[in-house]
Enzyme design. Structure first.
Site, PDB file in Angstrom:
ATOM      1  N   ASP A   1     -53.872  11.602 -21.263  1.00  0.00           N
ATOM      2  CA  ASP A   1     -52.559  12.965 -20.673  1.00  0.00           C
ATOM      3  C   ASP A   1     -52.250  14.079 -21.636  1.00  0.00           C
ATOM      4  OD1 ASP A   1     -51.973  12.266 -22.805  1.00  0.00           O
ATOM      5  OD2 ASP A   1     -50.734  10.839 -23.248  1.00  0.00           O
TER       6      ASP A   1
ATOM      7  N   LYS B   1     -54.987   9.232 -13.728  1.00  0.00           N
ATOM      8  CA  LYS B   1     -54.525   9.534 -14.944  1.00  0.00           C
ATOM      9  C   LYS B   1     -53.436   7.883 -14.909  1.00  0.00           C
ATOM     10  CE  LYS B   1     -50.960  10.796 -16.589  1.00  0.00           C
ATOM     11  NZ  LYS B   1     -49.660  11.546 -17.593  1.00  0.00           N
TER      12      LYS B   1
END
Ligand code: SF4
Length: 217
Positions: free
Chosen positions: A139, A121
């Site tokens: 997220d 991420k």
């Protein structure tokens, strides 16, 4: 799951709602963005932005951060969750940038995830926001919104959410989509109190319709 076309219809509405959506972490360089994103894991961007001005003033470059005593880094980020571990990662990350990448932030996912404290991420955020390389960072907001709207399967893990979005959204819209879904999740389709009653996506949102039914019971 909804189709590619329906996904794009939903996204177009989100783009209209949040035309200014962009990364909210404050930084002056790819290095500072990388550090800010590492610090933001399981913490809010607001809390990171409160701590980073003093941190980056003292240690603005990989050289300065690598030389900094660990206690001083720790002290400057102690208002951020998991700060002890993050301080170690930030220092080690700066050291490795110097040792392995000439002090530059690498631009490939493979190199980025090889750095301490950097997962997929974080790498995706840095690729998109520092270098404009198409990527979708998933997220908590992106995952929740994707699932509520059934853009992806309810049981999908984070990698599967990312893969599904990459398949359904044209590559040139990946960065914009990532930011827009975060804004939509942060300010509208929030975890605890989504604004379904005023949501322009209600007619295509199973989750929202169920919530509205519950409310009128
Ligand atoms: Fe989120 Fe509710 Fe809108 Fe569905 S209807 S996208 S749950 S705010």
């Amino acid at each position: 799951m909804i189709s590619k076309e329906k996904t794009m219809t939903a996204l177009e509405k989100m783009y209209e709602m949040f035309p200014e959506a962009e990364g909210e972490l404050v930084s002056d360089s790819p290095f500072q963005l990388l550090i800010a994103v590492i610090l933001s894991a399981q913490a809010t961007d607001v809390s990171v932005n409160k701590a980073t001005p003093a941190l980056f003033e003292a240690f603005p470059t990989p050289e300065k951060m690598a030389e900094a005593p660990l206690e001083e880094i720790t002290d400057k980020i102690r208002t951020i969750g998991l700060y002890r571990n993050k301080a170690k990662n930030v220092k080690a990350c700066a050291e490795q940038l110097l040792e392995r990448f000439n002090g530059e932030v690498p631009q490939t996912r493979e190199d980025l995830v090889s750095l301490p404290g950097v997962g997929r991420k974080t790498a995706n955020v840095v690729m998109g926001d520092a270098f404009g390389i198409p990527a979708i960072a998933v997220d908590t907001h992106v995952e929740r919104v994707s699932k509520r709207l059934r853009i992806c399967k309810l049981k999908a893990n984070v990698s599967e959410v990312e893969e599904t979005l990459m398949r359904k959204v044209p590559e040139e819209l990946w960065i914009k989509t990532h930011h827009t879904m975060i804004f939509f999740g942060r300010y509208h389709c929030t975890a605890r109190a989504p604004k379904c009653d005023v949501c322009p996506l209600l007619d295509m949102c199973q989750d929202g319709k169920e919530r509205m039914k519950e409310k009128t019971k």
